[in-house]
Structures are given as C-alpha cells and as structure tokens.
Enzyme design. Sequence first.
Site, PDB file in Angstrom:
ATOM      1  CG  HIS A  45      32.197  44.077  44.060  1.00 14.87           C
ATOM      2  ND1 HIS A  45      33.060  43.998  42.994  1.00 14.87           N
ATOM      3  CD2 HIS A  45      32.285  45.356  44.507  1.00 14.87           C
ATOM      4  CE1 HIS A  45      33.630  45.184  42.808  1.00 14.87           C
ATOM      5  NE2 HIS A  45      33.182  46.023  43.696  1.00 14.87           N
TER       6      HIS A  45
ATOM      7  CG  ASN B 155      46.459  40.601  36.475  1.00 19.48           C
ATOM      8  OD1 ASN B 155      45.665  40.115  37.278  1.00 19.48           O
ATOM      9  ND2 ASN B 155      46.081  41.188  35.360  1.00 19.48           N
TER      10      ASN B 155
ATOM     11  CD  GLU C 190      45.470  40.025  29.947  1.00 18.88           C
ATOM     12  OE1 GLU C 190      45.841  39.654  28.831  1.00 18.88           O
ATOM     13  OE2 GLU C 190      44.302  39.957  30.342  1.00 18.88           O
TER      14      GLU C 190
HETATM   15  C1  BV8 Z   1      30.001  52.715  42.930  1.00 18.83           C
HETATM   16  C2  BV8 Z   1      29.302  41.965  41.497  1.00 18.83           C
HETATM   17  C3  BV8 Z   1      29.469  54.693  44.204  1.00 18.83           C
HETATM   18  C4  BV8 Z   1      28.260  41.462  40.597  1.00 18.83           C
HETATM   19  C5  BV8 Z   1      30.571  43.754  40.360  1.00 18.83           C
HETATM   20  C6  BV8 Z   1      34.952  56.207  38.463  1.00 18.83           C
HETATM   21  C7  BV8 Z   1      35.315  56.249  37.164  1.00 18.83           C
HETATM   22  C8  BV8 Z   1      34.523  55.546  36.232  1.00 18.83           C
HETATM   23  C9  BV8 Z   1      33.412  54.790  36.610  1.00 18.83           C
HETATM   24  C10 BV8 Z   1      33.059  54.766  37.902  1.00 18.83           C
HETATM   25  C11 BV8 Z   1      33.817  55.474  38.812  1.00 18.83           C
HETATM   26  N1  BV8 Z   1      33.246  55.251  40.010  1.00 18.83           N
HETATM   27  C12 BV8 Z   1      32.166  54.456  39.884  1.00 18.83           C
HETATM   28  C13 BV8 Z   1      32.028  54.123  38.594  1.00 18.83           C
HETATM   29  C14 BV8 Z   1      30.993  53.285  38.076  1.00 18.83           C
HETATM   30  C15 BV8 Z   1      31.281  51.793  38.224  1.00 18.83           C
HETATM   31  C16 BV8 Z   1      32.499  51.438  37.429  1.00 18.83           C
HETATM   32  O1  BV8 Z   1      33.587  51.275  37.943  1.00 18.83           O
HETATM   33  N2  BV8 Z   1      32.263  51.255  36.131  1.00 18.83           N
HETATM   34  C17 BV8 Z   1      33.371  50.807  35.258  1.00 18.83           C
HETATM   35  C18 BV8 Z   1      32.862  49.713  34.370  1.00 18.83           C
HETATM   36  C19 BV8 Z   1      33.952  51.953  34.521  1.00 18.83           C
HETATM   37  N3  BV8 Z   1      31.435  51.373  39.612  1.00 18.83           N
HETATM   38  C20 BV8 Z   1      30.305  51.118  40.338  1.00 18.83           C
HETATM   39  O2  BV8 Z   1      29.177  51.242  39.911  1.00 18.83           O
HETATM   40  C21 BV8 Z   1      30.526  50.656  41.774  1.00 18.83           C
HETATM   41  N4  BV8 Z   1      29.716  51.418  42.683  1.00 18.83           N
HETATM   42  O3  BV8 Z   1      30.907  53.297  42.383  1.00 18.83           O
HETATM   43  O4  BV8 Z   1      29.182  53.294  43.877  1.00 18.83           O
HETATM   44  C22 BV8 Z   1      30.452  54.700  45.341  1.00 18.83           C
HETATM   45  C23 BV8 Z   1      31.815  54.464  45.168  1.00 18.83           C
HETATM   46  C24 BV8 Z   1      32.676  54.533  46.259  1.00 18.83           C
HETATM   47  C25 BV8 Z   1      32.213  54.765  47.520  1.00 18.83           C
HETATM   48  C26 BV8 Z   1      30.853  54.987  47.668  1.00 18.83           C
HETATM   49  C27 BV8 Z   1      29.971  54.953  46.572  1.00 18.83           C
HETATM   50  C28 BV8 Z   1      30.075  49.190  41.970  1.00 18.83           C
HETATM   51  C29 BV8 Z   1      30.900  48.283  41.135  1.00 18.83           C
HETATM   52  C30 BV8 Z   1      30.607  46.809  41.510  1.00 18.83           C
HETATM   53  C31 BV8 Z   1      29.793  46.105  40.425  1.00 18.83           C
HETATM   54  N5  BV8 Z   1      29.685  44.669  40.729  1.00 18.83           N
HETATM   55  N6  BV8 Z   1      30.449  42.429  40.713  1.00 18.83           N
HETATM   56  C32 BV8 Z   1      28.694  40.262  39.772  1.00 18.83           C
HETATM   57  O5  BV8 Z   1      29.784  39.699  40.014  1.00 18.83           O
HETATM   58  O6  BV8 Z   1      27.892  39.911  38.913  1.00 18.83           O
HETATM   59  S1  BV8 Z   1      31.940  44.257  39.447  1.00 18.83           S
HETATM   60  C33 BV8 Z   1      32.624  42.792  38.780  1.00 18.83           C
HETATM   61  O7  BV8 Z   1      33.342  43.219  37.663  1.00 18.83           O
HETATM   62  C34 BV8 Z   1      33.633  42.104  39.678  1.00 18.83           C
HETATM   63  O8  BV8 Z   1      33.246  42.070  41.021  1.00 18.83           O
HETATM   64  C35 BV8 Z   1      34.886  42.942  39.453  1.00 18.83           C
HETATM   65  O9  BV8 Z   1      34.888  44.069  40.299  1.00 18.83           O
HETATM   66  C36 BV8 Z   1      34.707  43.401  38.024  1.00 18.83           C
HETATM   67  C37 BV8 Z   1      35.469  42.502  37.111  1.00 18.83           C
HETATM   68  O10 BV8 Z   1      36.777  42.855  37.197  1.00 18.83           O
HETATM   69  P1  BV8 Z   1      37.904  41.731  37.460  1.00 18.83           P
HETATM   70  O11 BV8 Z   1      37.548  40.935  38.664  1.00 18.83           O
HETATM   71  O12 BV8 Z   1      39.173  42.452  37.415  1.00 18.83           O
HETATM   72  O13 BV8 Z   1      37.725  40.735  36.201  1.00 18.83           O
HETATM   73  P2  BV8 Z   1      38.155  41.010  34.677  1.00 18.83           P
HETATM   74  O14 BV8 Z   1      37.550  39.902  33.900  1.00 18.83           O
HETATM   75  O15 BV8 Z   1      37.880  42.419  34.290  1.00 18.83           O
HETATM   76  O16 BV8 Z   1      39.764  40.848  34.677  1.00 18.83           O
HETATM   77  C38 BV8 Z   1      40.322  39.616  35.052  1.00 18.83           C
HETATM   78  C39 BV8 Z   1      41.826  39.876  35.208  1.00 18.83           C
HETATM   79  O17 BV8 Z   1      42.434  38.662  35.638  1.00 18.83           O
HETATM   80  C40 BV8 Z   1      42.509  40.293  33.884  1.00 18.83           C
HETATM   81  O18 BV8 Z   1      43.432  41.343  34.154  1.00 18.83           O
HETATM   82  C41 BV8 Z   1      43.254  39.020  33.456  1.00 18.83           C
HETATM   83  O19 BV8 Z   1      44.472  39.312  32.844  1.00 18.83           O
HETATM   84  C42 BV8 Z   1      43.526  38.355  34.798  1.00 18.83           C
HETATM   85  N7  BV8 Z   1      43.594  36.880  34.716  1.00 18.83           N
HETATM   86  C43 BV8 Z   1      42.835  36.053  33.941  1.00 18.83           C
HETATM   87  N8  BV8 Z   1      43.189  34.760  34.188  1.00 18.83           N
HETATM   88  C44 BV8 Z   1      44.181  34.798  35.139  1.00 18.83           C
HETATM   89  C45 BV8 Z   1      44.421  36.150  35.487  1.00 18.83           C
HETATM   90  N9  BV8 Z   1      45.344  36.530  36.398  1.00 18.83           N
HETATM   91  C46 BV8 Z   1      46.067  35.525  36.984  1.00 18.83           C
HETATM   92  N10 BV8 Z   1      45.879  34.188  36.705  1.00 18.83           N
HETATM   93  C47 BV8 Z   1      44.959  33.797  35.793  1.00 18.83           C
HETATM   94  N11 BV8 Z   1      44.805  32.507  35.534  1.00 18.83           N
END
Ligand code: BV8
Length: 233
Positions: free
Chosen positions: A109, A201, A203
């Site tokens: 990303h 993870n 959770e």
């Molecule tokens: C794309 C950069 C086409 C910017 C980011 C299929 C189904 C539905 C939707 C889609 C689909 N395909 C595509 C989509 C659309 C979309 C998508 O997924 N939408 C979601 C919201 C439904 N995807 C896209 O648009 C992607 N592009 O699909 O292009 C394509 C695809 C394939 C091949 C060719 C073309 C682009 C997505 C990228 C967007 N950019 N980041 C920035 O950072 O500002 S995404 C960004 O959010 C991060 O990079 C990361 O990916 C995501 C966040 O998720 P996590 O990192 O998991 O963080 P989160 O807070 O959610 O969770 C934290 C976890 O850690 C929790 O589980 C928690 O329990 C745990 N945790 C917390 N503390 C701890 C811990 N674990 C251990 N220890 C701790 N201490």
Amino acid sequence: MAPLRNIVILTGAGISAESGIDTFRSAGGLWEQHKVEDVATPEGFARDPDLVLRFYDMRRAAIQTKTPNPAHEALAKLDGAWGGELLIVTQNVDDLHERAGATRVLHMHGEHLNAWCAACDARPRWTEPLIHRPPCPACGEPALRPDVVWFGEVPYEMDRIHAALREADLFVSIGTSGAVYPAAGFVRNARSLGAQTLELNLEASQGSRWFDETRLGPASEVVPAWVDELLGG
Ligand code: BV8
C-alpha cells in the site's frame, strides 16, 4: 508434512500499534477521526487536496518520532536467520520493519517516506510536508502526492505477492483486521495452494475462520514467541 521452507508474512496496523502508531478501525482510530472517502481516495484528493496532504503530512511526521517494537525486531531476526524464502508483505506505510533491520519487505500500500510525482512518475524519498507544494526534485513540477495506494487504486507488486503465495509452505497474518481487499483474501489464496495458515492478532479478525491456527495477544509478545519457536530457540 512437507519441510517448512517458504514463508509469507502479512502485517497490518496492529504490528505498529505498540509503537504508538494509530490503527484504523480501533476506538479512536484513524477512520474515526477522518472519513476514508475524504482522505484516502483519488476522488477525495481531487475534491480537497489540502485536506489530504495535511492528513499525510501529519502521519509522515508522526512515524519519524516512533521506534520499532519487539514484534518488528523479531521479524527482522527471522529475516536475517531464515535460509528459505521469506517475504514480509506489509499493508503499513510506516518504515518500522526496515528500521528494525528487516530487508525482505514489500509495501503493498505504499510508503509515507516516498512522494510520487504525478507529472514525471518519479518517487523521491520524502520526509517533509507536501502541503506547500514543493517542486519535484526530478522535473521541478509542483505535482507531488503521497506515495500510498488509496481505495480504488491497484496495490503495488501484486504479481510478486502472488508468486510468493504460490511457493509458500506457511502463510502468517499479524495485526490485521482482514477488512481490506485484496490483502484480506491472501489467506484463502495461500490455503487453496496448500500452505499452512497462522494468525497472530490481539483479537479474532474477519478472516479468523480461514486460519488453521489463531494465537491471540499483543504482537510484542506473540510474535517473538512464535519466531523463537520457529528458529528452535
Ligand atoms: C483495489 C494506504 C482493485 C493508505 C490503505 C472486495 C470486496 C469488498 C471490497 C473490495 C473488494 N475488492 C476491493 C474492494 C475495495 C477496497 C476494500 O477492500 N474496501 C473495504 C473497506 C471493504 N479495496 C481497495 O480499494 C484496494 N484496491 O481493490 O483495487 C484491484 C484489486 C486486486 C488486484 C487488482 C486491482 C486498495 C486498498 C488499499 C487502501 N489503502 N492504506 C493509508 O494508510 O492511509 S488500506 C489501510 O487500511 C491499511 O493499509 C490496511 O490495509 C487497512 C487497515 O487494516 P489493518 O491494517 O488491518 O488495520 P485495522 O485497524 O483495520 O485492524 C488492526 C488489527 O490489529 C485489528 O484486528 C486489531 O485487533 C489488531 N491489533 C491492534 N493492536 C494490536 C493488534 N494486533 C496485535 N497486537 C496489537 N498490539
């Protein structure tokens, strides 16, 4: 069971949480403070570039005040010691994996510490703000944007990721909620290609049911324990 040689590790915001970097979906996380569609989409950037540039300037400055935690350090140790194939595919745009010493890292990303010139496609290393539209060091155009993949944009090096998943004996997911695709789909790709699958993870995540094993706890504890186990420590 085939000897374990090739490993793919997917990391998310959770691995950097204990370094003081906000996650996205947790209480008070980034997506509570900002609307995704406003700050992390090409449409949002076209609508209000100052809002988006300020958002990334704030985060780019913040990560430079943070340090890697024991989870990053454990993966760097594994990277240095592992004789088989190993690829750390991170969704994170911070540089804590590299600052901990890991080298086999792929930022699917993008990275905060790179800018991307919309005029000449250069990707200069960048640690300063972009809000005042500095000239691109390659072409001089004031056309620099954050080098991150926004929603609706294609993630980086997908071919290299899929090639590594095809060779993987083990797929490990660390600190990710499994909410964002295509990253959230990698566990099923790896599984269907015969790899063992392990989740570390805090959770259970949206993809936990796809993993052979899930170990819950803070990354700074469960990751070093797993690495020591793997290296036979
Ligand atoms: C794309 C950069 C086409 C910017 C980011 C299929 C189904 C539905 C939707 C889609 C689909 N395909 C595509 C989509 C659309 C979309 C998508 O997924 N939408 C979601 C919201 C439904 N995807 C896209 O648009 C992607 N592009 O699909 O292009 C394509 C695809 C394939 C091949 C060719 C073309 C682009 C997505 C990228 C967007 N950019 N980041 C920035 O950072 O500002 S995404 C960004 O959010 C991060 O990079 C990361 O990916 C995501 C966040 O998720 P996590 O990192 O998991 O963080 P989160 O807070 O959610 O969770 C934290 C976890 O850690 C929790 O589980 C928690 O329990 C745990 N945790 C917390 N503390 C701890 C811990 N674990 C251990 N220890 C701790 N201490």
